[in-house]
Write a protein that holds these residues in place. Structure first.
Motif, PDB file in Angstrom:
ATOM      1  N   ASP A 114       8.987   8.113  -4.510  1.00  0.00           N
ATOM      2  CA  ASP A 114       7.788   8.469  -5.265  1.00  0.00           C
ATOM      3  C   ASP A 114       7.299   9.870  -4.913  1.00  0.00           C
ATOM      4  OD1 ASP A 114       7.984   5.980  -6.391  1.00  0.00           O
ATOM      5  OD2 ASP A 114       6.366   5.101  -5.215  1.00  0.00           O
ATOM      6  N   LEU A 116       5.597  10.957  -2.367  1.00  0.00           N
ATOM      7  CA  LEU A 116       4.239  11.052  -1.827  1.00  0.00           C
ATOM      8  C   LEU A 116       4.242  11.708  -0.452  1.00  0.00           C
ATOM      9  CD1 LEU A 116       2.743   7.556  -2.759  1.00  0.00           C
ATOM     10  CD2 LEU A 116       2.705   9.677  -4.076  1.00  0.00           C
ATOM     11  N   ASP A 117       3.186  12.463  -0.162  1.00  0.00           N
ATOM     12  CA  ASP A 117       3.025  13.028   1.175  1.00  0.00           C
ATOM     13  C   ASP A 117       2.333  11.993   2.067  1.00  0.00           C
ATOM     14  OD1 ASP A 117       0.290  13.067   0.594  1.00  0.00           O
ATOM     15  OD2 ASP A 117       0.233  15.218   0.251  1.00  0.00           O
ATOM     16  N   ARG A 119      -0.569  11.835   3.472  1.00  0.00           N
ATOM     17  CA  ARG A 119      -1.949  11.471   3.129  1.00  0.00           C
ATOM     18  C   ARG A 119      -1.985  10.481   1.963  1.00  0.00           C
ATOM     19  NH1 ARG A 119      -2.368  17.016   4.266  1.00  0.00           N
ATOM     20  NH2 ARG A 119      -3.564  17.400   6.156  1.00  0.00           N
ATOM     21  N   SER A 120      -1.147  10.718   0.971  1.00  0.00           N
ATOM     22  CA  SER A 120      -1.083   9.807  -0.186  1.00  0.00           C
ATOM     23  C   SER A 120      -0.535   8.445   0.222  1.00  0.00           C
ATOM     24  CB  SER A 120      -0.212  10.406  -1.290  1.00  0.00           C
ATOM     25  OG  SER A 120      -0.738  11.636  -1.725  1.00  0.00           O
ATOM     26  N   ALA A 123      -3.289   6.536   1.897  1.00  0.00           N
ATOM     27  CA  ALA A 123      -4.219   6.000   0.904  1.00  0.00           C
ATOM     28  C   ALA A 123      -3.613   4.812   0.159  1.00  0.00           C
ATOM     29  CB  ALA A 123      -4.621   7.093  -0.084  1.00  0.00           C
ATOM     30  N   HIS A 124      -2.335   4.903  -0.139  1.00  0.00           N
ATOM     31  CA  HIS A 124      -1.672   3.839  -0.900  1.00  0.00           C
ATOM     32  C   HIS A 124      -1.513   2.558  -0.084  1.00  0.00           C
ATOM     33  CE1 HIS A 124       0.833   2.342  -4.180  1.00  0.00           C
ATOM     34  NE2 HIS A 124       1.633   1.850  -3.252  1.00  0.00           N
TER      35      HIS A 124
END
Length: 148
Positions: A114, A116-117, A119-120, A123-124
């Protein structure tokens, strides 16, 4: 298979994988069987790239399709597609076969597929451990398991 109802509509046209997955979520075993027949070669191909042992790869495929059956009702038709959804499950099951926790496998999947870094991913997942810890420990475990 003779005598078995097919999940094709009355006009004889093929039903989409998305339709088959949604029907599987309603416990339609014929739809699930058709979806399995269509996706099993792709799932096995993915899993054999991640799990080198053929016997273990077959077991992972079975576990992946069992998880697909259990989670089919949660499939969101607005998602990228049924094939991607099923392959994502197979990928996570294969990573867990290497000894990863569900959170490690999910974090690695979110980062790799996906994009995502950390931080993401934090959050996920909403996990207690930060994504950087999950990713690092997951990669170490994969390396120790043979670089899958």
């Amino acid at each position: 298979m003779a005598g078995r109802a097919t999940p094709d509509d009355e006009q004889g046209t093929d039903v989409t994988l998305e339709d088959l997955l949604e029907r599987s979520g309603n416990q339609d075993t014929a739809a699930f069987a058709t979806m399995y027949d269509r996706l099993a070669p792709r799932v096995y191909g993915l899993v054999t790239c991640l799990v080198r042992d053929p016997d273990a790869a077959e077991q992972v495929c079975c576990e992946a399709f069992l998880e697909v059956w259990r989670r089919a009702a949660t499939y969101d038709p607005a998602s990228p597609g049924a094939a991607a959804w099923v392959l994502g499950i197979a990928h996570r099951v294969a990573l867990r076969a290497a000894g990863l926790t569900r959170l490690q496998a999910d974090a690695l999947h979110l980062a790799r597929f996906d994009g995502l870094d950390h931080r993401s991913i934090d959050a996920h997942l909403g996990a207690e451990d930060p994504a950087t810890t999950l990713l690092t420990s997951g990669l170490r475990r994969l390396a120790a398991a043979g670089g899958r």
